[in-house]
Scaffold this active site. Sequence first.
Site, short mmCIF file in Angstrom:
data_model
loop_
_atom_site.label_atom_id
_atom_site.label_comp_id
_atom_site.label_asym_id
_atom_site.label_seq_id
_atom_site.Cartn_x
_atom_site.Cartn_y
_atom_site.Cartn_z
N GLU A 129 0.86 -1.18 0.00
CA GLU A 129 0.00 0.00 0.00
C GLU A 129 0.90 1.23 0.00
O GLU A 129 2.10 1.13 0.28
CB GLU A 129 -0.89 0.00 1.25
CG GLU A 129 -1.84 -1.19 1.28
CD GLU A 129 -2.82 -1.15 2.45
OE1 GLU A 129 -2.73 -0.23 3.29
OE2 GLU A 129 -3.67 -2.07 2.50
N ARG A 270 33.55 -7.20 -32.08
CA ARG A 270 34.04 -5.82 -32.02
C ARG A 270 35.57 -5.78 -32.15
O ARG A 270 36.30 -6.36 -31.33
CB ARG A 270 33.60 -5.21 -30.68
CG ARG A 270 34.16 -3.84 -30.40
CD ARG A 270 33.54 -2.79 -31.28
NE ARG A 270 33.94 -1.45 -30.85
CZ ARG A 270 33.79 -0.38 -31.62
NH1 ARG A 270 33.26 -0.48 -32.83
NH2 ARG A 270 34.17 0.79 -31.16
N GLU A 366 9.05 -7.80 -4.37
CA GLU A 366 8.92 -8.98 -3.49
C GLU A 366 9.85 -8.85 -2.28
O GLU A 366 10.42 -9.82 -1.79
CB GLU A 366 9.10 -10.28 -4.26
CG GLU A 366 7.99 -10.45 -5.29
CD GLU A 366 7.58 -11.86 -5.59
OE1 GLU A 366 7.87 -12.76 -4.78
OE2 GLU A 366 6.95 -12.06 -6.63
N GLY A 367 9.97 -7.61 -1.81
CA GLY A 367 10.82 -7.30 -0.67
C GLY A 367 12.16 -6.77 -1.16
O GLY A 367 12.85 -7.43 -1.94
N1 CAA Z 1 6.26 -17.86 7.04
C1 CAA Z 1 5.27 -18.00 7.97
N2 CAA Z 1 5.03 -17.08 8.93
C2 CAA Z 1 5.81 -15.98 8.93
C3 CAA Z 1 6.84 -15.78 8.00
C4 CAA Z 1 7.06 -16.79 7.04
N3 CAA Z 1 8.01 -16.67 6.12
N4 CAA Z 1 7.43 -14.60 8.25
C5 CAA Z 1 6.81 -14.08 9.32
N5 CAA Z 1 5.83 -14.91 9.73
C6 CAA Z 1 4.94 -14.76 10.89
C7 CAA Z 1 5.76 -14.65 12.16
O1 CAA Z 1 6.05 -15.92 12.67
C8 CAA Z 1 4.83 -13.87 13.04
O2 CAA Z 1 3.86 -14.76 13.55
P1 CAA Z 1 3.32 -14.65 15.08
O3 CAA Z 1 2.49 -13.40 15.14
O4 CAA Z 1 2.50 -15.89 15.24
O5 CAA Z 1 4.53 -14.59 15.96
C9 CAA Z 1 4.12 -12.92 12.08
O6 CAA Z 1 4.24 -13.51 10.78
C10 CAA Z 1 4.74 -11.55 12.04
O7 CAA Z 1 6.10 -11.71 11.67
P2 CAA Z 1 7.22 -10.63 11.98
O8 CAA Z 1 7.12 -10.21 13.41
O9 CAA Z 1 8.52 -11.17 11.49
O10 CAA Z 1 6.72 -9.42 11.07
P3 CAA Z 1 7.36 -8.00 10.81
O11 CAA Z 1 6.31 -6.98 10.90
O12 CAA Z 1 8.63 -7.84 11.62
O13 CAA Z 1 7.74 -8.07 9.21
C11 CAA Z 1 9.10 -8.48 7.28
C12 CAA Z 1 8.66 -8.90 8.70
C13 CAA Z 1 10.02 -9.61 6.87
C14 CAA Z 1 9.86 -7.16 7.26
C15 CAA Z 1 7.87 -8.42 6.35
O14 CAA Z 1 7.04 -7.32 6.63
C16 CAA Z 1 8.26 -8.37 4.88
O15 CAA Z 1 8.56 -9.40 4.27
N6 CAA Z 1 8.24 -7.16 4.29
C17 CAA Z 1 8.43 -7.03 2.85
C18 CAA Z 1 7.13 -7.17 2.14
C19 CAA Z 1 7.28 -7.59 0.73
O16 CAA Z 1 8.09 -8.46 0.39
N7 CAA Z 1 6.47 -7.00 -0.12
C20 CAA Z 1 6.47 -7.37 -1.49
C21 CAA Z 1 5.14 -7.11 -2.08
S1 CAA Z 1 4.76 -8.18 -3.40
C22 CAA Z 1 5.53 -7.61 -4.79
O17 CAA Z 1 6.47 -6.89 -4.77
C23 CAA Z 1 4.96 -8.22 -5.97
C24 CAA Z 1 5.26 -7.72 -7.32
O18 CAA Z 1 4.86 -6.65 -7.71
C25 CAA Z 1 5.89 -8.62 -8.26
#
Ligand code: CAA
Length: 386
Positions: A129, A270, A366-367
């Site tokens: 978002e 080249r 994707e992050g």
């Molecule tokens: N698998 C399963 N569960 C997971 C997980 C995983 N890989 N990663 C985290 N979780 C769970 C945790 O265990 C936790 O669970 P509980 O509440 O039960 O403890 C919960 O999720 C929250 O996890 P965190 O505390 O680690 O979360 P956070 O707020 O610290 O965020 C982050 C972690 C890694 C920074 C995450 O926000 C992230 O990956 N951010 C990047 C987002 C992203 O990749 N966006 C891409 C958008 S898609 C895109 O780009 C598509 C495109 O256009 C092609």
Amino acid sequence: MVFDAYRLPEEHEAIRAAAREVCDAEVAPRAAEADDTATFPQASYEALRAADLHAPHVPEEYGGAGIDALGTAIVIEEVARACASSSLIPAVNKLGSMPVLLAGSEELKRAYLPPVAAGEGMFSYCLSEPEAGSDAASLKTKAVRDGDAYVLNGAKRWITNAGDSKFYTVFAVTDPSARSRGISAFVVEKEDEGVSFGAPERKLGIKGSPTREVFFDNVRIPASRLIGNEGEGFKIAMKTLDHTRVTIAAQALGIAQGALDCAAAYVQERQQFGRAIAEFQGVQFMLADMAMKLAAARQLTYAAAAKSERNDDDLTFFGASAKCFASDVAMEVTTDAVQLLGGYGYTKDFPVERMMRDAKITQIYEGTNQVQRIVIARQVLANVGS
Ligand code: CAA
């Protein structure tokens, strides 16, 4: 040229050969135009669809080709070698539909996977978002239960293939007091009343793949479109990314391979100082570094793909590592390819400048690679001694 440390199974080599044939003939010739005109490469989509390579990951039981995670990575790599924008067709179809595959009810799988497999509609993924990018848990889009329905309101940003896709996985807050545990995942259709799209973003690269905002204005959807249970959305989003970061790594490999192939051919043609520039050691050292890094990135990506297929416990580490490493390599290799082509590399007479621009996004979406390093470090720290 590709130097493989391990020989792939014949089945995967056959997938690569089939994908390369289609991409060389139908996708590569249209890549420059998709970039120049910033238009979705419809003809490439049709060619991929005809070869059943547009959504190769969909299991056979839902009408798909049933290609495993490694085979899907190879398809995406080959499409990206020809045209990075087109590689987002199979990659984002996997990203958008993965939440349904991982956590959806049988009813949802039967409703939404066959049309993707048949090429009747693409599937996009709506997590980010305007104010929730790296901090994905801070979403504001809301979904409120109302009888047998949910009503969605909010805005998503940076949505790949938005507007062209027919189906959308949307992550929305159902319990604002629970942060990441209050997020749920839904399937929304383009035709649902109240869905609209922003103007296409004007981007540095992957110009043939539309990136737009998606708006939800009182979008009322049946409650059966909830993926999994309420509150599981964030975990579904993260698990999906564990699998699909491998596909971005594959995309990065393909872009880098395309640039290396172009540069290796060019330096043999080249002539400067009375000989092909490939004879100069400075040029050879650059080519060697490019090929070496690419080979390492490929091995890590294929290992991550195998882990994705098996759903191994260490997929989070491998998915993030492959995406981060391969995308950094793609940026280095494409930049060096432009350098090797000199002034020509800087022009649109050769594809390497496009590849360099396309490579950049693989370090961001994707992050970001900074987020990947957070994910990797957390895995390292959580597994000390194990
Ligand atoms: N698998 C399963 N569960 C997971 C997980 C995983 N890989 N990663 C985290 N979780 C769970 C945790 O265990 C936790 O669970 P509980 O509440 O039960 O403890 C919960 O999720 C929250 O996890 P965190 O505390 O680690 O979360 P956070 O707020 O610290 O965020 C982050 C972690 C890694 C920074 C995450 O926000 C992230 O990956 N951010 C990047 C987002 C992203 O990749 N966006 C891409 C958008 S898609 C895109 O780009 C598509 C495109 O256009 C092609």
